[in-house]
Design a protein around this motif. Sequence first.
Motif, PDB file in Angstrom:
ATOM      1  N   ALA A 158       0.837  -1.202   0.000  1.00 12.72           N
ATOM      2  CA  ALA A 158       0.000   0.000   0.000  1.00 12.72           C
ATOM      3  C   ALA A 158       0.871   1.250   0.000  1.00 12.72           C
ATOM      4  N   VAL A 159       2.010   1.154   0.688  1.00 15.01           N
ATOM      5  CA  VAL A 159       3.008   2.228   0.720  1.00 15.01           C
ATOM      6  C   VAL A 159       4.374   1.579   0.579  1.00 15.01           C
ATOM      7  N   PRO A 160       5.389   2.345   0.209  1.00 12.22           N
ATOM      8  CA  PRO A 160       6.740   1.779   0.178  1.00 12.22           C
ATOM      9  C   PRO A 160       7.161   1.372   1.588  1.00 12.22           C
ATOM     10  N   GLU A 161       7.860   0.243   1.686  1.00 11.42           N
ATOM     11  CA  GLU A 161       8.336  -0.262   2.976  1.00 11.42           C
ATOM     12  C   GLU A 161       9.826  -0.566   2.877  1.00 11.42           C
ATOM     13  N   LEU A 162      10.539  -0.342   3.966  1.00 11.22           N
ATOM     14  CA  LEU A 162      11.977  -0.548   4.046  1.00 11.22           C
ATOM     15  C   LEU A 162      12.281  -1.774   4.889  1.00 11.22           C
ATOM     16  N   LEU A 163      13.210  -2.607   4.421  1.00  8.87           N
ATOM     17  CA  LEU A 163      13.665  -3.750   5.200  1.00  8.87           C
ATOM     18  C   LEU A 163      14.652  -3.273   6.266  1.00  8.87           C
ATOM     19  N   VAL A 164      14.360  -3.614   7.526  1.00 10.23           N
ATOM     20  CA  VAL A 164      15.243  -3.297   8.647  1.00 10.23           C
ATOM     21  C   VAL A 164      15.408  -4.558   9.490  1.00 10.23           C
ATOM     22  N   PHE A 165      16.375  -4.516  10.411  1.00  9.89           N
ATOM     23  CA  PHE A 165      16.509  -5.634  11.344  1.00  9.89           C
ATOM     24  C   PHE A 165      17.034  -5.145  12.684  1.00  9.89           C
ATOM     25  N   ASP A 166      16.780  -5.973  13.703  1.00 12.76           N
ATOM     26  CA  ASP A 166      17.301  -5.767  15.053  1.00 12.76           C
ATOM     27  C   ASP A 166      18.067  -7.016  15.449  1.00 12.76           C
ATOM     28  N   HIS A 167      19.119  -6.842  16.242  1.00 15.03           N
ATOM     29  CA  HIS A 167      19.870  -7.976  16.770  1.00 15.03           C
ATOM     30  C   HIS A 167      19.054  -8.596  17.900  1.00 15.03           C
ATOM     31  N   VAL A 168      18.727  -9.882  17.794  1.00 15.74           N
ATOM     32  CA  VAL A 168      17.987 -10.567  18.849  1.00 15.74           C
ATOM     33  C   VAL A 168      18.883 -10.621  20.091  1.00 15.74           C
ATOM     34  N   GLY A 169      18.361 -10.143  21.218  1.00 16.75           N
ATOM     35  CA  GLY A 169      19.100 -10.160  22.474  1.00 16.75           C
ATOM     36  C   GLY A 169      20.096  -9.025  22.642  1.00 16.75           C
ATOM     37  N   MET A 170      20.142  -8.093  21.679  1.00 11.45           N
ATOM     38  CA  MET A 170      21.073  -6.960  21.747  1.00 11.45           C
ATOM     39  C   MET A 170      20.342  -5.659  21.394  1.00 11.45           C
ATOM     40  N   PRO A 171      19.382  -5.236  22.218  1.00 10.32           N
ATOM     41  CA  PRO A 171      18.613  -4.039  21.876  1.00 10.32           C
ATOM     42  C   PRO A 171      19.472  -2.781  21.740  1.00 10.32           C
ATOM     43  N   GLU A 172      20.622  -2.774  22.399  1.00 11.96           N
ATOM     44  CA  GLU A 172      21.507  -1.608  22.317  1.00 11.96           C
ATOM     45  C   GLU A 172      22.073  -1.398  20.908  1.00 11.96           C
ATOM     46  N   ALA A 173      22.024  -2.428  20.061  1.00 12.37           N
ATOM     47  CA  ALA A 173      22.535  -2.312  18.693  1.00 12.37           C
ATOM     48  C   ALA A 173      21.622  -1.455  17.815  1.00 12.37           C
ATOM     49  N   GLY A 174      20.352  -1.332  18.200  1.00 14.04           N
ATOM     50  CA  GLY A 174      19.418  -0.499  17.458  1.00 14.04           C
ATOM     51  C   GLY A 174      18.946  -1.126  16.163  1.00 14.04           C
ATOM     52  N   THR A 175      18.024  -0.452  15.516  1.00 18.57           N
ATOM     53  CA  THR A 175      17.455  -0.907  14.253  1.00 18.57           C
ATOM     54  C   THR A 175      18.353  -0.466  13.113  1.00 18.57           C
ATOM     55  N   GLN A 176      18.633  -1.415  12.206  1.00 17.14           N
ATOM     56  CA  GLN A 176      19.607  -1.188  11.143  1.00 17.14           C
ATOM     57  C   GLN A 176      19.086  -1.675   9.802  1.00 17.14           C
ATOM     58  N   ILE A 177      19.833  -1.320   8.756  1.00 16.02           N
ATOM     59  CA  ILE A 177      19.629  -1.901   7.436  1.00 16.02           C
ATOM     60  C   ILE A 177      20.800  -2.843   7.164  1.00 16.02           C
ATOM     61  N   PRO A 178      20.645  -3.799   6.255  1.00  9.61           N
ATOM     62  CA  PRO A 178      21.763  -4.682   5.919  1.00  9.61           C
ATOM     63  C   PRO A 178      22.953  -3.874   5.395  1.00  9.61           C
ATOM     64  N   ALA A 179      24.128  -4.195   5.923  1.00 10.07           N
ATOM     65  CA  ALA A 179      25.350  -3.483   5.527  1.00 10.07           C
ATOM     66  C   ALA A 179      26.552  -4.319   5.926  1.00 10.07           C
ATOM     67  N   GLY A 180      27.672  -4.063   5.271  1.00  5.89           N
ATOM     68  CA  GLY A 180      28.884  -4.783   5.647  1.00  5.89           C
ATOM     69  C   GLY A 180      30.028  -4.492   4.701  1.00  5.89           C
ATOM     70  N   GLY A 181      31.119  -5.188   4.938  1.00  6.95           N
ATOM     71  CA  GLY A 181      32.350  -4.940   4.205  1.00  6.95           C
ATOM     72  C   GLY A 181      32.383  -5.556   2.820  1.00  6.95           C
ATOM     73  N   VAL A 182      33.171  -4.927   1.970  1.00  4.85           N
ATOM     74  CA  VAL A 182      33.400  -5.392   0.606  1.00  4.85           C
ATOM     75  C   VAL A 182      34.698  -6.183   0.595  1.00  4.85           C
ATOM     76  N   HIS A 183      34.673  -7.369   0.001  1.00  6.13           N
ATOM     77  CA  HIS A 183      35.876  -8.182  -0.119  1.00  6.13           C
ATOM     78  C   HIS A 183      36.813  -7.584  -1.165  1.00  6.13           C
TER      79      HIS A 183
END
Length: 136
Positions: A15-40
């Motif tokens: 119905a509206v655009p939605e963004l994929l986010v995630f939270d670390h299970v058991g680590m609420p201090e990590a906050g809500t994030q988007i997928p990200a990481g290092g390039v080989h």
Amino acid sequence: MTRIRVAAYVIRHRAVPELLVFDHVGMPEAGTQIPAGGVHPGERLEHAVLRELAEETGMRSASVIRQVAAEDTTTYFHLHALPTTPDAWTHTVQGQGDDAGLTFSCRFVPLPLEHPLTGGQDAWLDRIDARWTAER
């Protein structure tokens, strides 16, 4: 040596655009994030963002639309998710990376966001053209 990174704005249109986010299970201090990481070393940025998405969320059906922004050492990409992608799931990261063994609670949230993402990861969301969020 500077570590080059990628980040994924994975958009699903319902119905509206939605963004994929995630939270670390058991680590609420990590906050809500988007997928990200290092390039080989030698890896193309578009390949790296899809690899990071799969590693962190298990999602393998997204497609890269375009590069949105490059900030310091991180390049942000707009990706498209199918409307049939589940609303929410958990994923345990496999492999040898820093996130191996961590479990992430993934979900789609409507745009605009109600709450900011950790580390200012939402800084470039306004650069995603609404035309690209429509069903294709």
